[in-house]
Design an enzyme around this catalytic site. Structure first.
Site, PDB file in Angstrom:
ATOM      1  N   HIS A 117       0.857  -1.184   0.000  1.00  0.00           N
ATOM      2  CA  HIS A 117       0.000   0.000   0.000  1.00  0.00           C
ATOM      3  C   HIS A 117       0.895   1.236   0.000  1.00  0.00           C
ATOM      4  O   HIS A 117       1.721   1.414   0.897  1.00  0.00           O
ATOM      5  CB  HIS A 117      -0.908   0.011   1.222  1.00  0.00           C
ATOM      6  CG  HIS A 117      -1.778  -1.207   1.325  1.00  0.00           C
ATOM      7  ND1 HIS A 117      -1.271  -2.446   1.668  1.00  0.00           N
ATOM      8  CD2 HIS A 117      -3.106  -1.370   1.117  1.00  0.00           C
ATOM      9  CE1 HIS A 117      -2.264  -3.318   1.675  1.00  0.00           C
ATOM     10  NE2 HIS A 117      -3.381  -2.700   1.341  1.00  0.00           N
ATOM     11  N   LYS A 142      -1.555  -7.814  -4.357  1.00  0.00           N
ATOM     12  CA  LYS A 142      -2.484  -6.714  -4.093  1.00  0.00           C
ATOM     13  C   LYS A 142      -1.696  -5.414  -4.067  1.00  0.00           C
ATOM     14  O   LYS A 142      -0.786  -5.245  -3.254  1.00  0.00           O
ATOM     15  CB  LYS A 142      -3.214  -6.902  -2.763  1.00  0.00           C
ATOM     16  CG  LYS A 142      -4.171  -5.745  -2.448  1.00  0.00           C
ATOM     17  CD  LYS A 142      -4.690  -5.792  -1.028  1.00  0.00           C
ATOM     18  CE  LYS A 142      -5.571  -4.578  -0.740  1.00  0.00           C
ATOM     19  NZ  LYS A 142      -5.941  -4.464   0.692  1.00  0.00           N
TER      20      LYS A 142
END
Length: 250
Positions: A117, A142
């Site tokens: 992230h 991700k």
């Protein structure tokens, strides 16, 4: 009888408190994420009940403070914290800083989401480099980044469309939060939602995302154009969800 899921936007609902485990909304999600870093009370009983009743993926996440979570420990502390819950879940979110434990999880038959992230946008080349690093230790990469304008967003959509699957792509922050329901249309496996409190800035609630999914997925609502229908399906779900959202906000 359960409603057939005809959407192409698959939702993960993030749980950040024990009382959320009792929500009826959970059954409407395609997967559940347990945000272990945000939960301070015991959840063993609630997680056991959830594992018995929810037959779709359960994701365990212990998000580090460096990537927007509340866990400040090292890799050894990370694996120690999640270990008691591993028999009850199907997927573990593993950040790059904890990747040394990914092989152990795979040996246990647990699927891994390799996540990163970033509160910035990356170039196409850096996105692909990051993708390859995540793929090297995880089953499902991700990537969450922060596009600042439509040019950035188009870059992210193009990357999502072209990258090998499975893949989860999301956005951080509020500037391009509207990309959250769009990215699954370009190949992202999931989009993350909440029940009553966001676990990340810019998230939509599960009710909101289900309505958006219903509107954006092909062939599921009746709309009229120049007096004739251009899509077929049952619009009742849209109206019911809209009513639930209004009631929840009142």
């Amino acid at each position: 009888m359960a409603e057939e899921n005809t959407t192409i936007i698959q939702t993960v609902v993030s749980l950040s408190s024990p009382r959320q485990f009792e929500s009826e909304q959970i059954k409407e999600a395609d997967a559940v994420e347990i945000r272990l870093d945000l939960i301070t009370e015991p959840i063993e009983k609630q997680l056991n009940l959830l594992a018995d009743s929810f037959k779709k993926p359960i994701i365990l996440t212990l998000r580090s403070s460096a990537e927007g979570g509340a866990f400040a420990g090292d890799p050894d502390g990370w694996i120690e914290r999640i270990t008691p819950f591993l028999p009850l879940i199907t997927i573990v979110d593993v950040e790059i800083r904890f990747k040394e434990h990914a092989s152990r999880l795979k040996e246990m038959g647990i699927t891994t989401i390799a996540s990163c992230h970033r509160n910035e946008m990356l170039s196409p080349e850096k996105l692909m480099t990051l993708y390859k690093e995540l793929r090297s230790f995880g089953d499902i990469p991700k990537i969450a980044v922060q596009p600042q304008d439509t040019t950035d967003l188009l870059t992210l959509l193009q990357f999502t469309n072209a990258a090998p699957k499975p893949l989860i792509v999301s956005v951080t922050g509020m500037v391009c939060r509207y990309a959250r329901p769009l990215l699954p249309l370009f190949g992202s496996l999931y989009t993350y939602c909440y029940i009553d409190s966001p676990t990340s800035p810019g998230q939509y609630s599960l009710r909101e995302m289900r309505m958006l999914a219903h509107l954006l997925s092909p062939g599921v609502i009746d709309t009229w154009f120049q007096g004739r229908p251009v899509r077929s399906g049952d619009p009742s779900l849209f109206y019911r969800l809209a009513g639930e959202i209004r009631e929840h906000r009142s």
